[in-house]
Scaffold this active site. Structure first.
Site, short mmCIF file in Angstrom:
data_model
loop_
_atom_site.label_atom_id
_atom_site.label_comp_id
_atom_site.label_asym_id
_atom_site.label_seq_id
_atom_site.Cartn_x
_atom_site.Cartn_y
_atom_site.Cartn_z
N GLU A 1 4.43 -33.95 -1.59
CA GLU A 1 3.21 -33.41 -2.16
C GLU A 1 3.53 -32.70 -3.48
OE1 GLU A 1 0.47 -34.64 -0.98
OE2 GLU A 1 -0.42 -33.01 0.13
N LYS B 1 -14.71 -7.55 -8.74
CA LYS B 1 -13.94 -8.43 -9.63
C LYS B 1 -13.38 -9.63 -8.85
CE LYS B 1 -10.73 -8.09 -13.47
NZ LYS B 1 -10.02 -7.16 -14.36
N ASP B 2 -12.88 -9.35 -7.64
CA ASP B 2 -12.36 -10.44 -6.81
C ASP B 2 -13.49 -11.37 -6.37
OD1 ASP B 2 -9.71 -9.69 -6.96
OD2 ASP B 2 -9.81 -8.39 -5.20
N HIS C 1 0.81 -1.21 0.00
CA HIS C 1 0.00 0.00 0.00
C HIS C 1 0.84 1.26 0.00
CE1 HIS C 1 -3.32 -2.65 0.37
NE2 HIS C 1 -4.19 -1.70 0.60
N SER D 1 -0.52 -0.89 -6.02
CA SER D 1 -0.37 -2.11 -6.81
C SER D 1 0.33 -1.80 -8.12
CB SER D 1 -1.75 -2.70 -7.10
OG SER D 1 -2.43 -2.98 -5.90
#
Lengths: 295, 439
Positions: free
Chosen positions: B291, B247-248, B219, B223
């Site tokens: 894994e 959107k998220d 922040h 971004s």
């Protein structure tokens, strides 16, 4: 400076990796093959489809089949194999009544304590008890089975690749090693060295082709099924016990897929709504040829 | 927070005004993920994965806390308590599958997040600290994921723990004491299982702390965006809420659809059948594999099969095993140095023709090969393929990237984010007369 160090370190690891590659390539060229062909690799068979009712995303338990499979376990498998994560009370899910579960449990002797002397003893099972092991400990199990400990079967169909089909195929997969062939190639002709050691049995569905377990289902009618059930052929008994062990490995399997559909349906609906909401929110600032409209 | 035109938090409700005076928590949230955080207007769907990763962390913590209420971290009963969760705990099967597949989902999302960073050079100034914290989170995740896989105490749990702690045994002189110290014994047993459980419960909260720092650092600069051009003015940004929350939200829906499809219809597809066999120190599995999210690094570990020795002699300088361990750790640790290895002024791969070729035709295939070989048995052709891919992996980050960033001639950048979105304004003199876009 960081870049210089980086380049040196990068070159070092790259050279070492390629050096190892060169060595490996040399071995492959001098051997004339990538890896040695083995009977375990060439003659291992993938499981055949047991076609169980519980298969797939819409699977359902076939309770009659599960009960038949339990009968096969009880009368054949349980002589050597434990089922330690399954309690008698769990059998209610196979459609047995409370009284039937009690009767089944009472038919097994489980470890107990003499209430008068405190000495270890056995007592008839209760629905809360778990299936007892046929052997007191691993040493006894090994001693009774030529040093091969019979594995617990509770999770068997999850502990093997394609487990339900594997159990079915293994039980019906014993073959004569001298005549066994795939595509006309006999295992004995391709790999003359290959042998089935004493106390093992040739079975191409087993990982190394030689399994310590003697064929457990040998004759049609070995288990007597109740009236109205399919004929107890070896194939049918193997299928039934595979179905039963599918249930013991994951009693919640059918519930899982049944819950899954409404969850996916809801999520699909919610996602479409989210898509429309997103479009509505973004419509105000969608790039247009001309000046952007105020939101 | 980061730009002067950011919307200000203005509480209307008297309670919220009172709250804002006493403890401005709502203001913090507003400025972090609300209307107060101006975000470039051109973010594509690759920018969804940060929020999804945060969602996965919460999902893992919530499911994990409930699982811990039923799990027993004792080597004699750990496997049975896991089965107890699967059979007897109400909805325990769903919790455990959600947690096990949640780890897979978390790593899938994080890998996409990291490779977004590689392609758009998100690590470059002024966001180095965001990147450093991100790599730290990834390392913490790997430790957490590894220790979590040990807890069910199946065969792969046990042998995985043995192999991974055995890596420390490769360190000369002090290796073996370190390995014994880590395990609390000569082999994984109760002591190891208990400390792994303790750390597995602790580390997610350390991750949560690092995530807060990661977002804080983000922040300060704002971004990044697909053009790599920094924000120049108000018209370049839109408030996080409602645009990116919307959107998220859609991205989260798509993620959940895939995650739940696996959870309900193939919950064991990412697991290994051997882990449904109780741990047995006397029986080694035919193929010990970790894994899936460790496969690329496992392939690098196994790629080093030749000792560093003086040619034509038997004088060994570094043993192959130690080389593999060094390479595996270096493969991740080198990410910390990316901001200083790749000094090219242009960020986005869209405007870096040479970088782009190496990314799509070098790094991505190499990673896929490493991924594939890491899950395969240690035999040919997988070992040889992973050796070539390993060589390229190190060359890419440590040699190709620094050189490309020096010699590359980037393509022309758009003047601004607004121009990239709306197209060049022919009528306007560049950079002037541009009206801020209302939001």
């Amino acid at each position: 400076m960081i870049r210089l160090f980086g380049i040196l370190i990068g070159l070092f690891f790259a050279v070492m990796a390629l050096w190892a590659f060169g060595t490996g390539l040399g071995t492959v060229i001098s051997d004339g093959q990538l890896k040695e062909a083995t009977a375990e690799h060439e003659f291992h068979l993938h499981p055949r489809d047991a076609e169980l009712a519980s298969d797939g995303a819409f699977g359902k338990w076939d309770l009659a089949q599960l009960q038949r499979g339990f009968q096969v376990y009880k009368e054949v498998c349980s002589a050597c194999h434990s089922l330690k994560f399954v309690a008698f009370r769990d059998l209610a899910a196979l459609g047995y009544s409370e009284a039937e579960v009690k009767a089944i449990a009472a038919g097994f002797q489980v470890p107990g304590v003499d209430p008068n002397t405190g000495e270890a003893t056995t007592r008839p099972g209760l629905p809360t008890d778990y299936f007892p092991s046929p052997y007191p400990n691993a040493v006894a199990a090994a001693a009774a089975n030529n040093n091969a400990i019979p594995p617990d079967l509770s999770l068997m169909t999850k502990a093997r690749h394609d487990g339900s089909n594997y159990v079915y195929s293994l039980l019906t997969g014993y073959r004569n090693v001298d005549t066994f062939s795939i595509d006309g190639k006999k295992v004995k002709e391709e790999f003359p060295e290959f042998a089935t050691p004493p106390n093992t049995h040739f079975n191409p569905y087993f990982a190394n082709l030689n399994i310590a377990m003697a064929p457990p289902l040998t004759a049609d009618g070995q288990v007597t099924y109740a009236e109205g059930q399919p004929a107890p052929t070896v194939d049918q008994m193997a299928r039934d016990v595979a179905a039963f062990l599918t249930w013991t490995a994951e009693p919640k399997k059918v519930k899982r897929t049944q819950v899954g559909w409404p969850v996916l349906g809801f999520l699909l609906f919610a996602t479409i709504l989210a898509w429309m909401a997103k479009n509505q929110v973004w419509a105000a600032i969608k790039p247009k040829k001309a000046k952007v409209v105020q939101g | 927070m980061s730009f002067p035109w950011a919307q200000q938090y203005q509480p209307v409700n008297p309670f919220m005004r009172w709250m804002d005076e006493k403890l401005p928590l709502p203001r913090l949230v507003y400025n972090a993920i609300g209307g107060g955080y101006p975000v470039p207007r051109n973010l594509n769907y690759m920018w969804n994965f940060g929020v999804l990763a945060g969602f996965c962390l919460v999902l893992q913590i919530v499911t994990g806390i409930v699982l811990a209420m039923h799990y027993a971290s004792n080597a004699t009963v750990a496997f049975a308590s896991t089965e107890h969760i699967m059979r007897d705990v109400n909805w325990g099967w769903m919790l455990r599958y959600a947690h096990a597949n949640g780890a897979s989902a978390f790593f899938a999302v994080i890998y996409l997040h990291i490779f977004r960073g590689f392609f758009y050079s998100s690590y470059k100034a002024p966001r180095e600290m965001v990147w450093l914290l991100g790599v730290t989170i990834f390392l913490l995740m790997m430790a957490t994921g590894f220790m979590g896989y040990v807890l069910p105490w199946g065969q792969m749990s046990f042998w995985g723990a043995k192999v991974i702690t055995g890596l420390f045994g490769a360190i000369p002189v002090v290796g073996e004491p370190i390995q014994i110290w880590l395990l609390g014994g000569y082999a994984p047993d109760n002591a190891a299982l208990n400390r792994f459980f303790s750390l597995h419960y602790l580390l997610p909260f350390v991750i949560a702390g690092a995530v807060i720092l990661h977002i804080w650092a983000l922040h300060l600069t704002g971004s990044s965006n697909p053009t790599g051009v920094e924000v120049k003015g108000e018209s370049d940004t839109i408030p996080f809420h409602p645009y990116y929350t919307a959107k998220d939200g859609f991205g989260l829906g798509v993620f959940l659809l895939i995650y739940c499809a696996v959870l309900f219809f193939g919950p064991n597809m990412f697991g290994h059948p051997d882990n449904y066999i109780e741990a047995n120190p006397l029986s080694t599995p035919a193929h010990i594999v970790p894994e899936w999210y460790f496969w690329p690094f496992y392939a690098i570990l196994r790629a080093f099969t030749v000792d560093l020795h003086i040619p034509f002699t038997s004088i060994v300088i570094i043993e192959a095993k130690l080389l593999g361990v060094l390479a595996m750790f270096s493969a991740i640790l080198l990410w910390f140095f990316l901001p200083w290895l790749d000094k090219g002024p242009v960020r986005s791969g869209h405007y870096r023709p040479l970088f782009r070729k190496f990314f799509w035709f070098g790094l991505i295939p190499a990673m896929l090969v490493l991924f594939w070989c890491g899950g395969a048995p240690a035999e040919e052709p997988y070992v040889m393929l992973s050796q070539i891919a390993t060589a390229y992996y190190f060359l890419h980050f440590l040699v190709v990237l620094p050189i490309v960033s020096m010699i590359e001639r980037p393509e022309p950048l758009p003047y601004s984010i607004t121009e990239a979105v709306l197209g060049e304004d022919k009528d306007a003199v560049l950079g002037e007369n541009a009206e801020p876009v209302g939001v």
